[in-house]
Motif scaffolding. Structure first.
Motif: not given
Ligand SMILES: [Zn+2]
Length: 310
Positions: A152, A162, A164, A169
């Motif tokens: 990340h 991403c 996340c 990332c």
């Molecule tokens: Zn990420």
């Protein structure tokens, strides 16, 4: 002494029972995304238990608080702030150790794998995402708790969303799903392409299936794998610029695929490495314990009371 080790991701788990440092039993299972994380861990333990075990170690893909044995959060794993250590210990009546899965994988590689004899090591696990771990002078470095989340770090060539929740990332351009996305784009643009034929349409495209097609010599698959490999190598050069390790160990599901991906990665790494002509670059090696590394290291940590070797 017998120890159980579990490596758990979003949809798959890997379980081992170690007798000393040898794997006496292992099991790999797809638990899907509907089962709770603690249930999936409990099921994995039962698959390899035989009554002789005295400790359990768990490696989880994501942020783990080692001192209070909680899974805090991860983009690929169900649940937040789970008291995994307490729950598993209560369920099985055995002392339970909990850590990030890349940390446990690196612990195993330092103890019996590719990193034996090395002091300063960077581990990169390549699969559904990119995970990582750091050893400094032979011991795992955790920062304030969560060090090594290379996947990340942000790369300028990506604006992709991403898992996340943030954009750009490294893992959006250099992991299994990155390869899958590139292959799906080719197939959508040209359903009759040789890649579409090689992958039998778009139903079952995964990073691993694209690598397999590349290894069979399919040209488009080879170029896509090379593209992801180049992006992977650029990130490795960043890690080397920051950490200057003696060794980079590449593990995880895609890490075991070998040179179709790692060849282009090695070349872009060599081109991008800071001061390449004036230094000895770190070796880049594939994890010797392969996909079992995370589970083996979790069992070893549990057996050794969470202590790193010397
Ligand atoms: Zn990420």
């Amino acid at each position: 002494m017998s120890a159980i080790g579990i490596d758990i991701g979003g949809t798959k788990s890997y379980a081992v029972r170690l007798e000393g440092e040898a794997i006496a039993e292992e099991s790999r299972v797809e638990h899907g995304s509907r089962v709770s994380t603690v249930e999936a861990i409990g099921d994995a333990v039962r698959r390899v238990a035989n009554g002789s075990e005295t400790v359990i170690g768990v490696g989880i893909a994501g942020l783990v608080s080692v001192p209070d044995r909680r899974f805090v959060w991860g983009p690929h794993v169900r649940g937040t702030d789970l008291p995994v250590g307490n729950d598993i210990e209560e369920r099985f009546g055995l002392p339970t150790y909990v850590d990030n899965d890349a940390n446990t994988a690196l612990h195993a590689e330092l103890t019996t794998g590719a990193a034996q004899g090395y002091r300063n090591v960077v581990m990169v696990t390549l699969g559904t995402g990119i995970g990582g771990a750091i050893a400094i002078d032979g011991s795992i470095y955790r920062g304030s708790g969560f060090a090594g989340e290379w996947g990340h770090t942000k790369v300028p060539e990506s604006t992709l969303l991403c898992d996340c929740g943030k954009r750009g990332c490294w893992e959006t351009v250099a992991s299994g799903p990155a390869l899958e996305r590139l292959a799906r784009e080719v197939i959508a643009a040209n359903p009759n392409s040789s890649l579409a034929v090689a992958l039998e349409g778009a139903d079952d495209v995964t990073g691993a299936s694209v690598v397999a097609a590349a290894d069979r010599g399919e040209e488009t698959a080879r170029s896509l794998v090379a593209e992801v490999g180049r992006a992977f190598g650029l990130g490795l050069a960043d890690l080397a610029a920051i950490m200057d390790p003696d060794l980079i160990v590449v593990g995880g599901g895609l890490g075991s695929v070998g040179e179709s991906l790692l060849g282009p990665a090695r070349r872009s790494f060599a081109d991008a490495l800071h001061g390449a002509s004036y230094r000895v670059p770190p070796a880049i090696q594939v994890a010797q314990l392969g996909a079992a590394a995370g589970a083996v290291g979790a069992a070893m940590y549990a057996a050794g009371g969470g202590e790193d070797g010397s």
